[in-house]
Write an enzyme that holds these catalytic residues in place. Structure first.
Site, mmCIF file in Angstrom:
data_model
loop_
_atom_site.group_PDB
_atom_site.id
_atom_site.type_symbol
_atom_site.label_atom_id
_atom_site.label_comp_id
_atom_site.label_asym_id
_atom_site.label_seq_id
_atom_site.Cartn_x
_atom_site.Cartn_y
_atom_site.Cartn_z
ATOM 1 N N ASP A 152 0.868 -1.177 0.000
ATOM 2 C CA ASP A 152 0.000 0.000 0.000
ATOM 3 C C ASP A 152 0.904 1.225 0.000
ATOM 4 O O ASP A 152 2.129 1.098 -0.132
ATOM 5 C CB ASP A 152 -0.953 -0.027 1.211
ATOM 6 C CG ASP A 152 -2.303 0.605 0.878
ATOM 7 O OD1 ASP A 152 -2.309 1.784 0.477
ATOM 8 O OD2 ASP A 152 -3.333 -0.066 1.006
ATOM 9 N N HIS A 213 -3.130 2.920 -4.665
ATOM 10 C CA HIS A 213 -2.444 2.544 -3.413
ATOM 11 C C HIS A 213 -1.033 2.038 -3.694
ATOM 12 O O HIS A 213 -0.571 1.072 -3.101
ATOM 13 C CB HIS A 213 -3.249 1.482 -2.651
ATOM 14 C CG HIS A 213 -4.516 2.034 -2.055
ATOM 15 N ND1 HIS A 213 -4.529 2.799 -0.910
ATOM 16 C CD2 HIS A 213 -5.809 1.954 -2.458
ATOM 17 C CE1 HIS A 213 -5.778 3.158 -0.624
ATOM 18 N NE2 HIS A 213 -6.572 2.665 -1.556
ATOM 19 N N GLU A 271 -10.359 2.417 -5.098
ATOM 20 C CA GLU A 271 -10.158 3.855 -4.870
ATOM 21 C C GLU A 271 -9.202 4.523 -5.855
ATOM 22 O O GLU A 271 -8.557 5.529 -5.519
ATOM 23 C CB GLU A 271 -9.662 4.075 -3.424
ATOM 24 C CG GLU A 271 -10.636 3.557 -2.402
ATOM 25 C CD GLU A 271 -10.178 3.699 -0.948
ATOM 26 O OE1 GLU A 271 -11.052 3.910 -0.090
ATOM 27 O OE2 GLU A 271 -8.981 3.578 -0.667
HETATM 28 C C1 TNX Z 1 -10.811 1.844 2.522
HETATM 29 S S1 TNX Z 1 -11.327 -1.059 1.907
HETATM 30 C C2 TNX Z 1 -9.721 1.208 1.946
HETATM 31 C C3 TNX Z 1 -8.485 1.092 2.716
HETATM 32 C C4 TNX Z 1 -8.570 1.827 4.024
HETATM 33 C C5 TNX Z 1 -9.908 1.548 4.665
HETATM 34 C C6 TNX Z 1 -10.051 2.141 6.033
HETATM 35 C C7 TNX Z 1 -10.512 -0.631 0.718
HETATM 36 C C8 TNX Z 1 -10.619 -1.518 -0.397
HETATM 37 N N1 TNX Z 1 -9.801 0.515 0.764
HETATM 38 O O1 TNX Z 1 -7.400 1.552 1.939
HETATM 39 O O2 TNX Z 1 -7.534 1.398 4.821
HETATM 40 O O3 TNX Z 1 -10.909 2.050 3.839
HETATM 41 O O4 TNX Z 1 -11.234 1.682 6.647
#
Ligand code: TNX
Length: 506
Positions: A152, A213, A271
């Site tokens: 990440d 990420h 994301e």
């Molecule tokens: C969302 S869950 C994210 C993570 C964060 C998390 C914190 C996901 C696929 N992505 O990168 O750590 O929320 O709750």
């Protein structure tokens, strides 16, 4: 599986009810069927029999077993597979008080094939000994998938021989201290942990997050960065560069070698829009658009996801991805969608309609970085928190529309469920354990025990017997009955309180 003397002795030594006052069999997860037949029996290793019947797979299932304890014959475990046998022994271990076990007949098999737990070791690293202790608890509670979020923005944690800077440079830093000395697992450590898990019938599913990420990797190999935002520099890989795709494919090949039986390689996919602004101007992305007739960034993201998913499939694995990858055009028969956005039930609906395999891991109630008690201060909230009871109630009670929940619960496409611990707010093992236990036991029972047998009051009574035993094993669990004090790491960079997704800090 042969009940070797060493195994039996460890079972007896670890017997669960040593401190129990009552004769209540406190098995977690509760077996599918259990009938007490009265009385109890003293069991010595010679009176525990394991009877494997591979031809009876249809009767017992791939993970099921039958356990009979009688005064005349001692304990007999019958199963079709080694996993079933191991689960039978686990149950027996939980039933025993010193060398005594109640007479009973248990016929058991899991509700779901996928009973998982995800740990984020990028935001804060968890050393190998902690991972093994976690696997021990997973085995005890019959969880069978460990989803290892290895990369990440805060750090790249898996050694890749072909690209050593990924760990020597990309492994530097964590959420608390961006300059912390590099922390990562060597390939030898990974192989050792994979073997350790396998001996406990736990499959490890590695996650290499892309195309977002990716800042950890980008610090090591900036040539593969595809830009980010001011807040999240170099958040993405460059999806337009053939060299970047080759780089990622080399990495995935090594991952497959390290995790030969993983079945699923997870490639994230979440994301991406947090940091894809530069894709509008990057020359390589423009070239890709022209060549592949891609209209915009969304189309580029899908193309990337589709291309990498196909590559992972050629490695002989299903591809796993967060629910953002849903409409990328991957092969549904070989794609596992991890439905995490509880506020987007349409994603789950679409995954089911599209014929995808699905793992249920909605933020509510499966994210253990959410608070577990309203009085606690550090952790996420989002129109509510994830108390023990909320975890236990899933999937029968959830934020899903009732009809969709019923369809999901009955669908063979739903492989199962898992909890996720994102580690932004946990710098220490003590806090990770505080957030994980005892909610993991609730999740374990939800994923194993038939809905009709679930009962929160009964679970709570059994949990009271397990809590001191968890502590005896050195697990720093939260006690929801005594409401033990919140474990907070100081200093911590992150306190998550109610924020909509768009403002959420990844
Ligand atoms: C969302 S869950 C994210 C993570 C964060 C998390 C914190 C996901 C696929 N992505 O990168 O750590 O929320 O709750």
């Amino acid at each position: 599986m042969k009940p070797t003397p060493a195994l039996i002795i460890s079972l007896l030594a670890g017997s669960l009810l040593t401190h129990a006052q009552s004769a209540l069999p406190a098995v977690i997860p509760h077996p599918a069927e259990m009938k007490l037949t009265g009385g109890e029996v003293s069991l010595t290793p010679e009176r525990i029999f394991c009877d494997r019947q591979p031809a009876q797979l249809a009767q017992f299932g791939a993970e099921g077993y039958r356990l009979e304890v009688t005064t005349a014959a001692g304990a007999r475990i019958t199963a079709a597979t080694e996993a079933g046998m191991a689960y039978g022994l686990s149950t027996l271990a939980q039933l025993m008080s010193n060398t005594q076990a109640p007479c009973l007949v248990i016929t058991d098999q899991p509700r779901y094939a996928w009973r998982g737990y995800m740990l984020d070791v990028s935001r804060h690293f968890a050393p190998p000994a902690e991972i093994k202790a976690l696997l021990d608890e997973m085995r005890r509670y019959k969880l069978n998938r460990f989803h290892w979020h290895l990369t990440d923005d805060e750090g790249w944690r898996i050694e890749i021989k072909k690209y050593p800077l990924l760990t020597t440079i990309g492994g530097i830093g964590d959420k608390t201290n961006p300059k912390a000395a590099a922390q990562f697992y060597t390939q030898a450590e990974i192989r050792d942990i994979v073997a350790y898990a396998r001996a406990s019938f736990i499959t490890i599913v590695p996650e290499i997050d892309m195309p977002g990420h990716a800042s950890g990797a980008a610090r090591a190999y900036p040539a593969h960065a595809g830009g980010g935002s001011e807040r999240l520099p170099d958040f993405t890989f460059n999806p337009g560069k053939p060299e970047t795709l080759a780089f990622l494919q080399d990495i995935l090949r090594e991952v497959k070698e390290l995790f030969p039986d993983c079945g699923v390689i997870h490639y994230g996919g979440d994301e991406v829009h947090f940091g894809w602004g530069k894709w509008d101007t990057l020359p390589a992305v423009q070239a890709l658009k022209a060549q592949e007739h891609l209209a915009d960034k969304q189309a580029v993201e899908k193309w990337f996801n589709r291309t990498m998913a196909r590559f992972i499939n050629t490695l002989g694995c299903d591809v796993g991805g967060w629910d953002e990858i849903l409409d990328a055009g991957t092969d549904p028969a070989h794609t596992v969608i991890f439905w995490w956005r509880h506020d987007k039930p349409a994603q789950l609906e679409q995954a089911l309609q599209g014929g995808f395999k699905v793992v249920l891991t909605p933020r509510h109630p499966c994210y253990f970085d959410f608070l577990q008690n309203p009085a606690h201060k550090v952790g996420r909230r989002w129109n509510g928190i994830n108390e023990l009871q909320r975890v236990y109630g899933f999937p029968e009670t959830s934020t899903l529309p009732a009809a969709l929940a019923a369809r999901a619960a009955a669908s063979p496409q739903v492989l199962g469920m898992q909890a996720c611990l994102w580690s932004e707010t946990c710098a220490t093992r003590a806090r990770r354990e505080f957030l994980t236990y005892p909610r993991l036991l609730a999740l374990a029972e939800s994923a194993w025990t038939p809905a009709a047998q679930k009962d929160f009051a009964g679970f709570s009574e059994r949990l009271k017997i397990h809590l001191p035993l968890l502590r005896q094993r050195g697990i720093a669990c939260y006690d929801p009955f005594a409401q033990t004090p919140e474990v907070i790491d100081q200093p911590t960079n992150a306190t998550y309180i109610d924020h909509p997704e768009t403002k959420q800090k990844p």
